[in-house]
Motif scaffolding. Sequence first.
Motif, PDB file in Angstrom:
ATOM      1  N   THR B 105       0.856  -1.188   0.000  1.00 18.75           N
ATOM      2  CA  THR B 105       0.000   0.000   0.000  1.00 18.75           C
ATOM      3  C   THR B 105       0.887   1.232   0.000  1.00 18.75           C
ATOM      4  O   THR B 105       0.599   2.223  -0.676  1.00 18.75           O
ATOM      5  CB  THR B 105      -0.882   0.005   1.274  1.00 18.75           C
ATOM      6  N   LYS B 106       1.971   1.118   0.762  1.00 22.17           N
ATOM      7  CA  LYS B 106       2.892   2.249   0.849  1.00 22.17           C
ATOM      8  C   LYS B 106       3.418   2.592  -0.551  1.00 22.17           C
ATOM      9  O   LYS B 106       3.451   3.762  -0.949  1.00 22.17           O
ATOM     10  CB  LYS B 106       4.060   1.873   1.782  1.00 22.17           C
ATOM     11  N   GLN B 108       2.034   1.970  -3.425  1.00 23.05           N
ATOM     12  CA  GLN B 108       0.996   2.600  -4.264  1.00 23.05           C
ATOM     13  C   GLN B 108       0.783   4.051  -3.857  1.00 23.05           C
ATOM     14  O   GLN B 108       0.577   4.918  -4.718  1.00 23.05           O
ATOM     15  CB  GLN B 108      -0.302   1.802  -4.142  1.00 23.05           C
ATOM     16  N   GLU B 109       0.836   4.314  -2.559  1.00 19.81           N
ATOM     17  CA  GLU B 109       0.661   5.682  -2.077  1.00 19.81           C
ATOM     18  C   GLU B 109       1.791   6.575  -2.574  1.00 19.81           C
ATOM     19  O   GLU B 109       1.565   7.727  -2.939  1.00 19.81           O
ATOM     20  CB  GLU B 109       0.619   5.698  -0.535  1.00 19.81           C
ATOM     21  N   GLN B 110       3.008   5.984  -2.584  1.00 21.59           N
ATOM     22  CA  GLN B 110       4.174   6.754  -3.056  1.00 21.59           C
ATOM     23  C   GLN B 110       3.967   7.179  -4.526  1.00 21.59           C
ATOM     24  O   GLN B 110       4.190   8.328  -4.885  1.00 21.59           O
ATOM     25  CB  GLN B 110       5.456   5.896  -2.963  1.00 21.59           C
ATOM     26  N   LYS B 112       1.133   7.371  -6.163  1.00 26.12           N
ATOM     27  CA  LYS B 112       0.007   8.311  -6.258  1.00 26.12           C
ATOM     28  C   LYS B 112       0.453   9.721  -5.873  1.00 26.12           C
ATOM     29  O   LYS B 112       0.149  10.699  -6.572  1.00 26.12           O
ATOM     30  CB  LYS B 112      -1.138   7.839  -5.344  1.00 26.12           C
ATOM     31  N   LYS B 113       1.207   9.791  -4.768  1.00 26.65           N
ATOM     32  CA  LYS B 113       1.658  11.089  -4.271  1.00 26.65           C
ATOM     33  C   LYS B 113       2.543  11.783  -5.304  1.00 26.65           C
ATOM     34  O   LYS B 113       2.369  12.972  -5.598  1.00 26.65           O
ATOM     35  CB  LYS B 113       2.438  10.878  -2.959  1.00 26.65           C
ATOM     36  N   GLU B 132      -9.686   5.104  -7.668  1.00 30.53           N
ATOM     37  CA  GLU B 132      -8.463   4.297  -7.794  1.00 30.53           C
ATOM     38  C   GLU B 132      -8.773   2.908  -8.299  1.00 30.53           C
ATOM     39  O   GLU B 132      -9.815   2.347  -8.013  1.00 30.53           O
ATOM     40  CB  GLU B 132      -7.770   4.190  -6.428  1.00 30.53           C
TER      41      GLU B 132
END
Lengths: 122, 577
Positions: B105-106, B108-110, B112-113, B132
């Motif tokens: 998840t981290k 994917q968040e990276q 996305k950010k 998403e």
Amino acid sequence: MKVLLVDDDEDLVNIFSAALSKEGLETAYELTGQQGISKAKEIHPDLILLDQVLPDISGNDILKVLKADETTKAIPVIILSNFSQEELVKGAIDQGALDYLFKYQVEPRDVVAKVKEALKIA
Amino acid sequence: MGVLLSFTTLTSILFAVVSIFLYLNRRKINFKIALQEAAEKQKVYELSILKQIQEKIGYSLDYEYIVEVIIGNLKHLFNYTTASSMVIKNNHIYFKTYAQTPVSTKYQEQVKKSMLMSLTSLVPYVPIQIEEQIVGSYVDQNNNTSVISSFNIPLEIANHTVGIINVSSVNKELYDEAQTDMLRQIVSQASGALTKLQDVLVTEKGKLTSMISSLADGVFMVDTDNNLLIINNSAKQFLRLSSKEPVFTDIISAFGTQYNIVDKIKQASNTNQQLNDKEISLNDKVFQMFVTPVLDPSDINKKRTIGASVLMHDITVEQNINKIKEDFTHMMVHELRAPLTAIKDSSELMIDQYHDENGLAKEQQEKLIEIIDKQSKNLLEQINQILDAAKIEAGKFTINKTPSDIGQIVQDTIDTFLPQAQKRQIILAAEISQSLPKIEVDPIRISQVLTNLLSNSLKFTPPNGRITTTAVTEGDYVVVSVKDTGMGIPESEQKDLFSKYYQVKTTPHQLTKKGTGLGLFITKGIVEAHGGMVGINSKANEGATIYFKLPIKATNPEVINEHFPTAGANSASSMVN
């Protein structure tokens, strides 16, 4: 028996009068509404053939006057109507007209038959 | 022996050296070939991607789909863990990740950010709502991956950033300049194509819009979500939409109960067929409606509808003309039938007279014969009018000119009306100039013209009225006018006064005064055949003056029979010598 015709079509009046005369009916006619009302009061006919479209007063208004007058209210009135004036015809019947004829669609003998029927003569 | 050995050794060494040299050389060549092959392969991939993009996007302007096509092909070019897209559409951000292997998840968040940051720096407004989606492998909670290498490339259409493409990896991939450049190039080619396509569409839409706006028919188009895509001015006028940018609900309420547009569009879309509804009345007009489903051009089966177009064809005038023609026929039949009926009834009564004992009085018999006489003349006159009108229409109307005393013609015609006027207590006045010149006219036809005008005036002038006929010289013309104190003719009806189907709108009390209505049409025809003109001055309830002008100098005095093509045409110029 006297029949009063009130119609501004003089030819039609003459033809209908002739046809009625031949049946032994006495006839009189007037070409305007005002004169028609006066004549009705004067001669007290047994029946009135009344045109709905006259130059001065409408047939239905004449009918109103006749029906409101004690001396004329009992006289049966047959309306002579033009085609496509069903509304006016309905108004006339509501105001106490005995019957109606579409004048350009009838033969003189139809008028005679209708008058005789109204006057209850054979 | 020793020499031989050393020679052999030397040869072997030499051979070995040559072999090594050759081997090295070959390796070098092979390496070069391999490099070239790799480059070629890369080119082929690039080309194939571009070809695919071109094929798949077709004429689509859906950049979300285009980004998908690009990303779907990236694996041939790069090693990566995820390829992601982030596009702005319908006030939403659509974030989509294609993962080759499971990521955290981290991770994917990276991604996305990073993409959001790029996007924020490139567009003035970033929508808040993010949708998403992860495709391919999944997000694994226990997995501890994080982005090690990554790059973003923006997708621009017509100088506007519409999205970002991201390629990331958990490994230290060598995303060198050459590789990022290649993707940049692919993306730029795709956006170039899109920009061009959009330009074409804007131009084509512009052409279409201007064509649609210039249409006299009302046109509008809605999509399947009931968004109004386009509406032309005619439609706005027909529907009386006051808003500059109306929406579909405005149209629905404009149609009200007269036409269920929502149902009709649904029906057309469901059956995939055009609907045609005749005689839809709306706002004092009558329309023929066409509701046509709009099919998706990219759908090969041509079954998917993407909306509907609606065309409103104004048939008010056609309807009126049909009605006028119908009324005209009706009226003619009545007009011809009435005198015939009178003749028939009168003659029947006269015939009966011979067989009947109850005879008619002499006076009554006379009246009946008068009716036969008068009505047969009337009938003949009406039939002549119909024939004249037909001749005028066919351009076969003829006049016989002779030098005539126009004042005398006017006076004689007025005299024929005196008994009739007297009977109706109407004053017939004549103001005829004493200095009228002799002019070339057809005296019978000019008398007919004045007869038409006078009999019209008599019809519409109440008892105690006045009808004044004037004949004077005005420049190169003799002007004859008939002025009455009748009901007048409203301005709105004046332009049609001399047309074939015109009849003054009468009140119920004047029904009996109808004629064929051809009188004024024939009047105009006759006057124009003389090189003259007709006209009217009138206001409703203030009487009317109808006049005609005849030229003093005939266009060609030698000619006595003149033909003219149509009554409606400009007579002066259409005179044939």
